[in-house]
Structure formats: structure tokens, C-alpha cells
Design an enzyme around this catalytic site. Structure first.
Site, PDB file in Angstrom:
ATOM      1  CB  SER A  25      -0.963  -0.009   1.184  1.00  0.00           C
ATOM      2  OG  SER A  25      -0.273  -0.180   2.395  1.00  0.00           O
ATOM      3  CG  HIS A  64      -3.743  -0.650  -2.417  1.00  0.00           C
ATOM      4  ND1 HIS A  64      -4.227   0.643  -2.459  1.00  0.00           N
ATOM      5  CD2 HIS A  64      -3.480  -0.915  -1.119  1.00  0.00           C
ATOM      6  CE1 HIS A  64      -4.235   1.136  -1.226  1.00  0.00           C
ATOM      7  NE2 HIS A  64      -3.782   0.215  -0.391  1.00  0.00           N
ATOM      8  CE  LYS A 104      -7.535   1.169   0.657  1.00  0.00           C
ATOM      9  NZ  LYS A 104      -6.822   0.327   1.587  1.00  0.00           N
TER      10      LYS A 104
HETATM   11  C1  LIG Z   1      -6.952   0.055   2.975  1.00  0.00           C
HETATM   12  C2  LIG Z   1      -6.372  -1.256   3.302  1.00  0.00           C
HETATM   13  C3  LIG Z   1      -7.016  -2.135   4.160  1.00  0.00           C
HETATM   14  C4  LIG Z   1      -8.243  -1.743   4.937  1.00  0.00           C
HETATM   15  O1  LIG Z   1      -9.385  -1.787   4.165  1.00  0.00           O
HETATM   16  P1  LIG Z   1     -10.648  -0.917   4.637  1.00  0.00           P
HETATM   17  O2  LIG Z   1     -11.773  -1.499   3.885  1.00  0.00           O
HETATM   18  O3  LIG Z   1     -10.342   0.495   4.262  1.00  0.00           O
HETATM   19  O4  LIG Z   1     -10.765  -1.102   6.119  1.00  0.00           O
HETATM   20  C5  LIG Z   1      -6.483  -3.385   4.332  1.00  0.00           C
HETATM   21  N1  LIG Z   1      -5.342  -3.743   3.724  1.00  0.00           N
HETATM   22  C6  LIG Z   1      -4.682  -2.916   2.901  1.00  0.00           C
HETATM   23  C7  LIG Z   1      -3.431  -3.391   2.240  1.00  0.00           C
HETATM   24  C8  LIG Z   1      -5.161  -1.645   2.683  1.00  0.00           C
HETATM   25  O5  LIG Z   1      -4.485  -0.804   1.890  1.00  0.00           O
END
Ligand SMILES: *Cc1c(COP(=O)(O)O)cnc(C)c1O
Length: 388
Positions: free
Chosen positions: A182, A210, A240
Site C-alpha cells: 500500500s 490495492h 478502493k
Molecule cells: C486500505 C487497506 C485495508 C483496509 O481496508 P478498509 O476497507 O479500508 O478497512 C487493508 N489492507 C490494505 C493493504 C489496505 O491498503
């Protein structure tokens, strides 16, 4: 003032001194790449809505319809009465996309990892995690009570060393990694890790927050080498590229059945709003029908890396490591003056000494804006540093 406030004030002062205090800033997002902050319109290069689906009219229409028909909340835990039929539809769509038997949707990605890992892993088991894994993979691992070690980022030799040393003493073994990292934007060598996991009777779990929606025609990091890598636990988020909210895990039928009956963040937390599920389904429709559109964020990221002679982007995320928090905050403030929103990422989100600008690219970024941003970064941020 009591000791509680004293403690809080002292901690805040320490953070402030290290340029590490974070503040919430009101940011209203519009359709396209623009956000409003402090009364100014800025082009955002730090949203995770990679396909700009959060404002897509088709997604909004599906969400509004679900809101009208099903209400604003799911009303209870899914194990009680909060299991709307639309969740079944969403889960079968995700299982199909990821080529697994079944899928389980949680309230968020963070909640998913806090539920999945402790359900599968117990004291006496072993969890091996890439050192740059997302916070919620590590938090889920902590909650499980399993013995845990971190291997150096994407270092398969180190992973094998740890397996050779520790696997035999443990009952079960889980290997966890981000599929797309991330804060760095690089990919885990998922296919190779799957082989290694198999050889050591370990289970591989990838967090593809991602990757889903933007890699391999939307299928994510397990599919980048063409065939599906043998990853028994593919988790991710709908918040995302999918433009909605909620977390998921795709896996075999027995594993999903176990999680349904045991994962505490599913059992003791309200089901996600039905409108979020409807939005996610509409987003999946778009991604599946328009693979060329789904590929745009990585293409845009590569326009930027080419302009700056950076290594090619593997995902929509491009880091520019500047080192210390103060320099990074200054660079971010400079870009903001120029009309670009690019967040400074600081420890503890990233390791000490690697504070960075993190650029994320979306389908609707205009090429001329990317070129102008690259120009500013080259002439105003990188060149002065090289001259020092
Ligand atoms: C954003 C993210 C999460 C968390 O997901 P949410 O639905 O925003 O709680 C988990 N793992 C990674 C790698 C992320 O980038």
C-alpha cells in the site's frame, strides 16, 4: 485537569516535536480527480478510488435504489437479521471474479483481517508476515496469539529460512502479505510464494486491497502472471477501486463456512449497509465490462514514472521516498500551493527514515495534469536535492 488529559497532552507534544502529529482535514471529494480543501479546489493524487467509481452515475443509481428499498443500515449482525439477500449476490460475484468456491463480506477490510486471522490461527501456530504488510494483517496476527515472525520485504530466501527454522515446531502455518504494497506500490511475488507455501504445508493469504479492480482485468494480484496463482485466502476491500465500502475474503467452501460461524468481527458487528453492497455490485459490472478502463490507473502511473525516470509502476501507487518527515511535509505543502494534493506519509505508517510522497493515479486523471505534476516534482523537489 486530570491525569487522562495530562497523558494525552504529553503524547501530543511528543508527536508534535517529531513532526509526527496527524490531523484530520476536511476534504470534500467531487466526481473526477478534484477535491475541495480549505476553500480551494485541488487535483488529488492521493485518493484510493482508482477507477473514480465512487461518483459513477451507474454506481450511485444502484446505491440509491438499495437505499430506498433496503434502508440506510443492515439493522443487525449478519448472523441475526442483517443478512440481506444482496450480500449473497455480492459474495457470489466476488467468488466468481477470484475463481474460488465462495466469499465472505465483512464491514471493512480492517475488520476482515481482524476476523479471519484469529479464526484460522491459534497459539501454537505460526504466522509469517512480510515486514511491510498492512497494519490490519499485523493486528489480526497479534490477536490470534500465534507465534509470529516478519520476513524482509519480498525476500523469499528469508521466508524460506524462517519456514525451515520454525515450521516444524508449529501445528499450522499462515504466510501473509499484501498483494500490492500500500505504501510502495510494488507487488508480492505471489506465484512463487504460493509454491513455497505448498512445499512447507503453509497457507498463503494475500491482502489485495490495492489490486482488485485494477490489476489483471480487475481480478487482482493473484492473476498477474496469467493463470491464477494458488492462493487459498484472497482478501481485499471494496473501499478502493470498487468505490464503495466493505471487506471480503475469497476462499474454499470449508474455509468460508468456518469463517461464517467463527469470525468475531462478522458475528459481533453489524452487517455493512446494503447500499454499499449494491454499489460494489454495480462497480464490478463496470470493471468486468470495461477492462481497458480498469487498466487506466496503472497506465497513468507509468506516464508519471516515465517522466521522472523512476522504476516502472506495477500498480496505481508510486512512492517518492524523501527521508525525513519535515522535508516530506514541505514538499507536500509546496505541491498543494501549486494545486496538487499529494499526502506526506510518515512513520509509523512507513519505516523510520523513509517518509515519502505517495502518489496514486486514477482513471480520470488528465495527462496534462500528470505531466505538469511530474515537471514540478522534477524541477522543484528532486533537482534542488540533487544539487545539495
Ligand atoms: C486500505 C487497506 C485495508 C483496509 O481496508 P478498509 O476497507 O479500508 O478497512 C487493508 N489492507 C490494505 C493493504 C489496505 O491498503
Amino acid at each position: 485537569m486530570g491525569s487522562l488529559d495530562d497523558m494525552a497532552l504529553q503524547k501530543l507534544a511528543e508527536l508534535e516535536a517529531g513532526n509526527l502529529r496527524r490531523r484530520l482535514k476536511e476534504t470534500d471529494r467531487n466526481a473526477g480527480a478534484y477535491v475541495e480543501r480549505d476553500g480551494r479546489s485541488l487535483i488529488s493524487f492521493c485518493c484510493n478510488d482508482y477507477l473514480n467509481l465512487a461518483h459513477d452515475p451507474r454506481v450511485l443509481e444502484a446505491a440509491k435504489k438499495a437505499l430506498d428499498e433496503r434502508g440506510a443500515s443492515s439493522g443487525a449482525s449478519r448472523l441475526v437479521t442483517g443478512n440481506h439477500s444482496i450480500f449473497t449476490e455480492l459474495e457470489s460475484r466476488l467468488a466468481e471474479l477470484k475463481k474460488t468456491d465462495d466469499c465472505l463480506v465483512f464491514g471493512s477490510g480492517y475488520l476482515a483481517n481482524l476476523g479471519i486471522i484469529p479464526t484460522l490461527m491459534k497459539p501454537g501456530d505460526l504466522v509469517l508476515a512480510d515486514e511491510l504488510s498492512h497494519s490490519c494483517l499485523l493486528a489480526g496476527t497479534d490477536l490470534s496469539g500465534a507465534t509470529a515472525f516478519r520476513f524482509r520485504h519480498n525476500d523469499l530466501e528469508h521466508l524460506i529460512d524462517l519456514l525451515t527454522t520454525h515450521r516444524a515446531a508449529a501445528k499450522n502455518c499462515l504466510i501473509v502479505t499484501d498483494g500490492v504494497f500500500s505504501m510502495d506500490g510494488d507487488l508480492a511475488p505471489v506465484a512463487e510464494m504460493a509454491e513455497i507455501a505448498k512445499e512447507h504445508d503453509a497457507w498463503l493469504m494475500t491482502d489485495d486491497a490495492h489490486g482488485i479492480g485494477v490489476l489483471a482485468e480487475g481480478r487482482g494480484s493473484s492473476f498477474v502472471s496469467g493463470a491464477k496463482a494458488d492462493v487459498p485466502l484472497q482478501m481485499g476491500t471494496l473501499s478502493k477501486a470498487i468505490g464503495s465500502y466493505g471487506g471480503y475474503v475469497c476462499a474454499s467452501q470449508p474455509v468460508i463456512d468456518l469463517l461464517r460461524t467463527r469470525a468475531r468481527t462478522l458475528i459481533y458487528s453489524t452487517g455493512l449497509p446494503p447500499a454499499s453492497a449494491a454499489a460494489a455490485i454495480a462497480a464490478l459490472d463496470i470493471i468486468e465490462a470495461e477492462p481497458a478502463y480498469a487498466a487506466l490507473p496503472v497506465e497513468k502511473a507509468n506516464r508519471f514514472t516515465r517522466a521522472l525516470n523512476l522504476p516502472a509502476a506495477e500498480s496505481p501507487i508510486v512512492p517518492l521516498v524523501l527521508g525525513d518527515p519535515e522535508t516530506t511535509l514541505k514538499a507536500s505543502a509546496f505541491l498543494e500551493e501549486q494545486g496538487f494534493l499529494v499526502t506526506a506519509i510518515r512513520p509509523p505508517t512507513v519505516p523510520q527514515g523513509t517518509a515519502r510522497l505517495r502518489f496514486t493515479f486514477t482513471a480520470l486523471h488528465r495527462d496534462e495534469d500528470i505531466d505538469r505534476l511530474a515537471d514540478l516534482v522534477r524541477t522543484q523537489i528532486l533537482k534542488p536535492r540533487a544539487a545539495e
